[in-house]
Design a protein around this motif. Structure first.
Motif, PDB file in Angstrom:
ATOM      1  N   UNK A  34      -4.793   4.777   4.648  1.00 48.88           N
ATOM      2  CA  UNK A  34      -3.407   4.567   5.053  1.00 48.88           C
ATOM      3  C   UNK A  34      -2.504   4.351   3.842  1.00 48.88           C
ATOM      4  N   UNK A  35      -3.066   3.924   2.701  1.00 50.73           N
ATOM      5  CA  UNK A  35      -2.253   3.749   1.500  1.00 50.73           C
ATOM      6  C   UNK A  35      -1.614   5.067   1.085  1.00 50.73           C
ATOM      7  N   UNK A  36      -2.349   6.183   1.291  1.00 45.92           N
ATOM      8  CA  UNK A  36      -1.773   7.494   0.995  1.00 45.92           C
ATOM      9  C   UNK A  36      -0.573   7.783   1.867  1.00 45.92           C
ATOM     10  N   UNK A  37      -0.708   7.427   3.156  1.00 43.31           N
ATOM     11  CA  UNK A  37       0.390   7.678   4.085  1.00 43.31           C
ATOM     12  C   UNK A  37       1.582   6.801   3.720  1.00 43.31           C
ATOM     13  N   UNK A  38       1.293   5.512   3.416  1.00 40.33           N
ATOM     14  CA  UNK A  38       2.374   4.582   3.096  1.00 40.33           C
ATOM     15  C   UNK A  38       3.161   5.088   1.894  1.00 40.33           C
ATOM     16  N   UNK A  39       2.455   5.674   0.937  1.00 40.24           N
ATOM     17  CA  UNK A  39       3.154   6.146  -0.252  1.00 40.24           C
ATOM     18  C   UNK A  39       4.042   7.337   0.048  1.00 40.24           C
ATOM     19  N   UNK A  40       3.688   8.077   1.096  1.00 43.49           N
ATOM     20  CA  UNK A  40       4.478   9.266   1.418  1.00 43.49           C
ATOM     21  C   UNK A  40       5.526   8.996   2.485  1.00 43.49           C
ATOM     22  N   UNK A  41       5.827   7.729   2.736  1.00 45.85           N
ATOM     23  CA  UNK A  41       6.942   7.412   3.631  1.00 45.85           C
ATOM     24  C   UNK A  41       8.196   8.027   3.028  1.00 45.85           C
ATOM     25  N   UNK A  42       8.296   7.904   1.710  1.00 48.59           N
ATOM     26  CA  UNK A  42       9.484   8.415   1.047  1.00 48.59           C
ATOM     27  C   UNK A  42       9.105   8.839  -0.356  1.00 48.59           C
ATOM     28  N   UNK A  43       9.692   9.916  -0.822  1.00 51.83           N
ATOM     29  CA  UNK A  43       9.340  10.430  -2.142  1.00 51.83           C
ATOM     30  C   UNK A  43      10.081   9.758  -3.272  1.00 51.83           C
ATOM     31  N   UNK A  44      11.142   9.002  -2.971  1.00 55.27           N
ATOM     32  CA  UNK A  44      11.920   8.406  -4.054  1.00 55.27           C
ATOM     33  C   UNK A  44      11.405   7.006  -4.356  1.00 55.27           C
ATOM     34  N   UNK A  45      11.139   6.240  -3.293  1.00 56.18           N
ATOM     35  CA  UNK A  45      10.623   4.887  -3.533  1.00 56.18           C
ATOM     36  C   UNK A  45       9.130   4.856  -3.254  1.00 56.18           C
ATOM     37  N   UNK A  46       8.453   5.965  -3.528  1.00 55.92           N
ATOM     38  CA  UNK A  46       7.062   6.112  -3.098  1.00 55.92           C
ATOM     39  C   UNK A  46       6.172   4.986  -3.601  1.00 55.92           C
ATOM     40  N   UNK A  47       6.285   4.641  -4.882  1.00 54.91           N
ATOM     41  CA  UNK A  47       5.336   3.679  -5.434  1.00 54.91           C
ATOM     42  C   UNK A  47       5.461   2.329  -4.760  1.00 54.91           C
ATOM     43  N   UNK A  48       6.700   1.897  -4.528  1.00 54.05           N
ATOM     44  CA  UNK A  48       6.878   0.549  -3.990  1.00 54.05           C
ATOM     45  C   UNK A  48       6.393   0.475  -2.546  1.00 54.05           C
ATOM     46  N   UNK A  49       6.488   1.589  -1.812  1.00 56.84           N
ATOM     47  CA  UNK A  49       5.901   1.600  -0.471  1.00 56.84           C
ATOM     48  C   UNK A  49       4.391   1.398  -0.550  1.00 56.84           C
ATOM     49  N   UNK A  50       3.758   2.114  -1.470  1.00 53.82           N
ATOM     50  CA  UNK A  50       2.314   1.982  -1.626  1.00 53.82           C
ATOM     51  C   UNK A  50       1.941   0.576  -2.044  1.00 53.82           C
ATOM     52  N   UNK A  51       2.717   0.027  -2.976  1.00 53.28           N
ATOM     53  CA  UNK A  51       2.463  -1.323  -3.473  1.00 53.28           C
ATOM     54  C   UNK A  51       2.583  -2.338  -2.348  1.00 53.28           C
TER      55      UNK A  51
END
Lengths: 154, 360, 134, 131
Positions: free
Chosen positions: B57-74
């Motif tokens: 699911x971490x992969x999915x969380x990171x692809x919520x958005x391409x601009x703030x991708x890292x912080x979503x994953x974090x």
């Protein structure tokens, strides 16, 4: 660039994309990659465009928009699908609101893989699309020549 | 008979970078009421928690958005780690902070470019993106991706960055800072920017709080609120103060972002100075998240909330993201009321709408 | 790390008074969300003051048609969350100030989060079956 | 209202960029060397592969398909999201990450590798009918 004979105008629509491919596409237009040196211009008007760049997969709402934009573009036209989501739905292909790739609703001519697709790949994809565009323009001309005597007959 | 006309705005529109639809009720050139409707980017991502296990699911969380991708994953990884009672090693936490700030700079500079474009200031747009590309190069060297970092995982990070590379990053950050200062001066002083933004889209501090605004929109109205103050990752050990502006107009929101970029350069330098050595991940084998937690982080666009509920199974029971753009819709509607039609794109842009975050 | 924040249970008739109380005390509405459980919906609301959140949880039985009084008159920001809950979970909010009538988040399947839609892993046939011999 | 040239803070920047070489990477003619970590595309060498199917199970998008009986390994680049989980989990070191992005395709294709053929590994391209 001798291999580019026409200056194609592109129309970009972010269907159901995560923005990743969209910013890469925008990055293509900005100084570091600068596709405008090939004469490629990003236009907001579908009636001006030759190449339709779609990023992201399709859902119920964006399907209507994508079909509508495609229908408004004048012939000959080429569709380029950019990124894993536009190709197959990517990581979201099992989500309930996603139909899958762009090819579910439009005839796609060039597939640019990658998550997110790199600007280099996008430029390659547009160059391939140009070949197709030129081929289509030639075909159209030939068809007109065949058709025109029939039209003038009666 | 009423004199108002309803003008549909979007989803595909030359000035809109992303698909959002607004119904603008106009009285001549003045907007009486604006009603946004969304759904063009809705993927049903939260339900994917049934399909992917909590590590995938971490992969999915990171692809919520391409601009703030890292912080979503974090945010996702930290939330799950908290539920499992695991803490990421210090080096992982500090590298996450560095990447988070790099991603913030990238996002803010990108936004400054788009804002310049909305003002009709094409050359400034191009110069902003030139600087963003320098930032993206750092991202590519340290993580391998340009927009999707793919380095965060439950329990730590997937790739270490050696000290030699960190030295190069520090040097390049210095160069970028010099280049950015020039752009910052333009945003602060240029008459074109000021004419289009000063006094446009006013939001008072009381309204901002009542309407639940977050991030730069809230801070530009003079409210001190920055979720990084909670001290997650390495923020508790760094020295910094939230940036606020008092005016609450588009110009103030622009300034907040310009100053936050400067602050992020500072934070990165502080992190690089004190980067701890050691492990980059802890094993989470055999552990399963149990319980529920609400985890909050500060994204470039504002506060983001993750609600994670799990019951010791492989899949999470519920994964929910409240993204900053969603919270900023109500302030946006408030700001659009009474503005002129030509100012609509500028006001829409100053909340930094991230539609794919918003709709998930 | 985020502070340990409590999840408090509320009964349905405490829903509006709690919101009013928090509004008076100067809290900010952070978010509202729902979870579909087997026989009820769980609605979660968070208020924040000075970086500290308080979460409240209310349970609404699925039958009769779930309904929750709207907080949009107390917290103007609540209308987006309530419209979203309406579209995704099929909840009704009497007294909603800006009612989109189920058209805020337009989805292919109506009310997808109520538990009827499940997302399953797709199965694929092995590769060699589709690839011809060479 | 008239502005003197020096009022525009951007004028210095414009002057300098007019006099200097552009920052543009002239992409098709001039390719920069990719970083070692750049995630371009997944590369596969069949030499050591024992068809354990771990990569296929770990792949979040089911882009990799492995058939034990036929000894084939296939990847669909149109599905791959370059998470590089397969690279980390391959015990035999068959899967690697190439820094060069995979080229655009005219049709969706699945790259299939077969064991019968010895090095160089065959790279047959099979067009798969669209669903």
């Amino acid at each position: 660039m001798s291999f580019l004979k026409k200056s194609p105008w592109v129309l970009h629509y972010a269907a159901t994309s995560c923005n990743g491919c969209d910013i890469e596409l925008l990055a293509c237009l900005t100084p570091t990659y600068d596709v405008e040196r090939f004469g490629i211009i990003n236009t907001g008007n579908p009636k001006h465009a030759d190449i339709f760049l779609v990023t992201g997969s399709v859902n119920e709402e964006s399907r209507k928009v994508v079909e509508n934009l495609y229908a408004q573009m004048p012939d000959p036209k080429v569709v380029v699908a950019i990124g894993a989501c536009a190709l197959s739905g990517g990581i979201f292909r099992d989500a309930y609101n996603v139909y899958g790739g762009i090819d579910q609703v439009l005839p796609v001519d060039v597939y640019v893989p990658g998550c997110a697709a790199r600007p280099e790949s996008i430029i390659d994809g547009i160059v391939q699309a140009l070949d197709i565009l030129e081929q289509r323009a030639k075909d159209r001309k030939r068809q007109r020549k065949i058709v025109s005597p029939v039209v003038e007959n009666p | 008979m009423s004199n108002t006309t309803i003008v549909p705005f979007g989803p595909q529109h030359p000035v809109l970078p992303e698909p959002i639809h607004l119904d603008l009720e106009l009285d001549d050139e003045r907007v009486v009421r604006a009603l946004p409707s969304i759904g063009y980017v809705h993927r049903g991502l939260e339900l994917l928690a049934e399909r992917y296990d909590f590590i995938e699911m971490a992969n999915v969380a990171e692809r919520i958005c391409g601009i703030c991708s890292f912080i979503h994953g974090q945010g996702y990884c930290q939330g799950v780690e908290q539920l499992m009672g695991v803490e990421a090693p210090p080096r992982a936490a500090w590298l996450r902070t560095v990447w988070g700030e790099i991603s913030r700079i990238q996002s803010h500079v990108l936004w400054l470019g788009l804002a310049a474009d909305a003002l009709g200031y094409e050359s400034l747009f191009q110069h902003s993106w030139r600087i963003r590309e320098m930032m993206v190069d750092i991202i590519e060297e340290t993580t391998g991706g340009r927009v999707i970092f793919g380095v965060c995982k439950v329990g730590g990070i997937r790739k270490n960055v050696d000290d030699e590379t960190l030295g190069r990053v520090r040097q390049r950050i210095g160069e970028i800072r010099v280049a950015f200062d020039e752009i910052a001066t333009i945003f602060r002083e240029d008459p074109t920017v000021r004419q289009r933004t000063v006094g446009v889209g006013l939001l008072s501090a009381a309204d901002a709080r009542a309407l639940g605004a977050v991030g730069p929109v809230l801070r530009a109205s003079g409210v001190v609120h920055d979720t990084r103050q909670l001290g997650y990752a390495a923020y508790g050990a760094l020295e910094w103060e939230p940036i606020i502006e008092q005016d609450g107009d588009c110009y103030a929101r622009c300034l907040v972002r310009v100053r936050e970029v400067d602050q992020s350069f500072d934070l990165i330098t502080q992190c690089l100075d004190r980067m701890p050595a050691g492990e980059i991940e802890v094993s989470v084998k055999g552990k399963r998240p149990t319980g529920e937690a609400m985890f909050r982080l500060e994204q470039p666009r504002g506060e983001v909330c993750y609600y994670i509920s799990a019951s010791g199974k492989k899949n999470l029971d519920r994964f929910r993201v409240r993204t900053p753009t969603f919270a900023n819709i109500a302030p946006l509607i408030h700001m659009l009321g009474g503005c002129e039609l030509a100012d609509v794109p500028v006001i829409v842009l100053t909340i930094d709408p991230c539609v794919s975050c918003n709709e998930r | 790390m985020n502070p340990d924040e409590p999840f408090n249970a509320l009964t349905l008739d405490q829903w509006v008074p709690t919101a009013e109380q928090h509004q008076r005390d100067g809290f900010r509405l952070v978010q509202m969300t729902g979870t579909a459980r087997a026989d009820h919906f769980e609605i979660l609301i968070s208020y924040e003051q000075d970086y500290r959140c308080t979460h409240y949880r209310v349970q609404i039985p699925r039958d009769p048609p779930p309904e929750l009084p709207s907080l949009s008159a107390i917290f103007p920001a609540a209308f987006t969350y309530e419209n979203e809950l309406k579209d995704l979970f099929g909840l009704n909010f009497p007294g909603l100030t800006v009612d989109y009538g189920g058209n805020f988040l337009r989805t292919k399947t109506k009310i997808p989060f109520s538990g009827e839609v499940t997302v399953k892993k797709e199965t694929r046939t092995p590769a060699a079956k589709s690839a011809p011999e060479t | 209202m008239s502005w003197s040239w020096s009022v525009w803070p951007i004028s210095n920047l414009v002057m300098r960029s007019a006099l200097h070489k552009p920052v543009t990477r002239l992409y098709p003619t001039e390719r920069r060397t990719p970083y070692a970590r750049t995630r371009g595309h997944i590369e596969f060498r069949i030499d050591n592969c024992n068809f354990c199917t771990i990569c296929a199970h770990k792949c979040p998008t089911l882009a990799i398909q492995v058939n034990k009986q036929d000894k084939t390994w296939a990847i669909d680049h149109s599905r791959c999201i370059l998470c590089s989980i397969c690279v980390e989990d391959c015990r035999e070191g068959c899967i690697s990450l190439s820094p060069v992005p995979s080229p655009p395709m005219r049709a969706k294709e699945v790259l299939t590798f077969r064991q019968e053929y010895e090095a160089p590994p065959p790279r047959e391209t099979v067009a798969v009918a669209l669903p």
